[in-house]
Design an enzyme around this catalytic site. Sequence first.
Site, PDB file in Angstrom:
ATOM      1  N   ARG A  48     -29.630  31.371  26.678  1.00  0.00           N
ATOM      2  CA  ARG A  48     -30.269  30.728  25.521  1.00  0.00           C
ATOM      3  C   ARG A  48     -30.747  29.335  25.907  1.00  0.00           C
ATOM      4  O   ARG A  48     -30.162  28.676  26.761  1.00  0.00           O
ATOM      5  CB  ARG A  48     -29.255  30.635  24.382  1.00  0.00           C
ATOM      6  CG  ARG A  48     -28.791  32.004  23.880  1.00  0.00           C
ATOM      7  CD  ARG A  48     -29.360  32.308  22.520  1.00  0.00           C
ATOM      8  NE  ARG A  48     -29.035  31.250  21.578  1.00  0.00           N
ATOM      9  CZ  ARG A  48     -27.922  31.240  20.847  1.00  0.00           C
ATOM     10  NH1 ARG A  48     -27.052  32.207  20.941  1.00  0.00           N
ATOM     11  NH2 ARG A  48     -27.700  30.261  20.002  1.00  0.00           N
ATOM     12  N   CYS A  49     -31.845  28.908  25.264  1.00  0.00           N
ATOM     13  CA  CYS A  49     -32.355  27.568  25.506  1.00  0.00           C
ATOM     14  C   CYS A  49     -31.306  26.548  25.083  1.00  0.00           C
ATOM     15  O   CYS A  49     -30.631  26.783  24.089  1.00  0.00           O
ATOM     16  CB  CYS A  49     -33.672  27.345  24.761  1.00  0.00           C
ATOM     17  SG  CYS A  49     -35.073  27.499  25.882  1.00  0.00           S
ATOM     18  N   PRO A  50     -31.144  25.459  25.818  1.00  0.00           N
ATOM     19  CA  PRO A  50     -32.002  24.965  26.916  1.00  0.00           C
ATOM     20  C   PRO A  50     -31.636  25.447  28.311  1.00  0.00           C
ATOM     21  O   PRO A  50     -32.136  24.892  29.282  1.00  0.00           O
ATOM     22  CB  PRO A  50     -31.812  23.452  26.817  1.00  0.00           C
ATOM     23  CG  PRO A  50     -30.395  23.296  26.342  1.00  0.00           C
ATOM     24  CD  PRO A  50     -30.115  24.479  25.453  1.00  0.00           C
TER      25      PRO A  50
END
Lengths: 383, 75
Positions: free
Chosen positions: B12-14
């Site tokens: 998942r971002c970041p």
Amino acid sequence: MSASPVYLDAATAAPMHPVARQALLAALDDGWADPGKLYTQARRARQLLDAAREAVAQTLGVRADELSFTPSGTTAAHGAVLGGLAGRRRVGSTLVHSAIEHSAVLHAAERHVAAGGDAHPVPVDRLGRLDLTAWSDAVRGPGVALAALITASHEVGTVQPVAEAAAACADAGVPLYVDAAQSVGRVPLPAGWSVLTASAHKWGGPPGVGLLAVRKGTRWESPWPADEREGGRTPGSVNLPAVVAAAASLRAAAADAAAEETRLAPLVDRIRARVAAEVPDVEVVGDPVLRLPHLVTFSCLYVDGEALLHALDRRGFAVSSGSSCTSSTLRPSHVLEAMGVLSHGNVRVSLHRETTEADVERFLAELPGIVAGLRAEAGVVGL
Amino acid sequence: MPDEVLDCRGQRCPLPVIAAARRMPEVPVGTVVRVLADDPAAAVDIPAWCRMRGQEFVAAITGPDGPAYDIRRAH
């Protein structure tokens, strides 16, 4: 020791104005009856409703019979879009809208597309401002029934060129719907629209009251099952005590709006400047000049948005975020996406009448350390 | 074709952006690194990172491995 709370999420819901609270309590006593009936209690309720409508209409600069109270800002937006499309279905079935509309408008657009209609999103630039050339081309296209434009971005604060967009719509003979949720009670309203919506809890009114204004001569047809109340534009009994409170607080907010703009805009300037200067690797987004006076958004590189909200909350700061990890859909904000700006580590700060300079100073004093701490934990310092 | 591939699928971002930021300084200037990332935020954040860091965002591709982003080390 927990820090004293600093609420900085007025763009979601402003703390209730004291005038709203007083009006709400008074109206609970004598505004509970159905204003459509023919006995004494109903007449009293009718007087309160008429007075509320007159007051709000005056603030918006519309006629009282052009204004309906809805059960929320979301319902108002749904009604504005679907009703505007229904009223012009003989002309066509295309909805033109900016790419940065509120999700309530986009969800209504999705419903329209699912039912066989078309939606044409118009892009914005890196600052979140509408591409006027693309907009003008889009509204001149064949079969455009309605155009929708937010007055100013609820996520990044960029004020939209509504007057120019409205002129393009007028040339093309297309009615313009404006979502004015972040503008009503704060800044002067633009001209040239046919349909307008707003939401009382954005200006310090109670939650659960929306405004839907439809100018005379606009082809708008209720998308809901028939109901004679509220000009036939929205079904059901209005929450009259809340409506009375919404009207009283709007009058108070509008009276103070210019002074509040003068007080809050420099605080937002200060946040923009200090965050950019004192937090490394941060992107302050939105137009630096053509923006709302109370709202500022920035994104911190390599920082998880949800972790940042929690860390700020532990220090007493309530803010909002457009980062994907903070949304139920796990998608980044469509507004940040449309602008092409960093979406993770995103924070939206929005100020209100109770926000003090000391609140802002404490936020600015604590933010760099909070961001640095999260980066150290994640092992991303120096990247 | 890219010179190397960084598999950030499932992150998942970041995290995909962090992985790219860690790798890019280690490769020679001119190298194209392809970041495989299925988190929808990567489509926004990888080009934004390139802009902030002065690196070249070459293209977004959807291939057999899902969404991918090519970055060329520019300096």
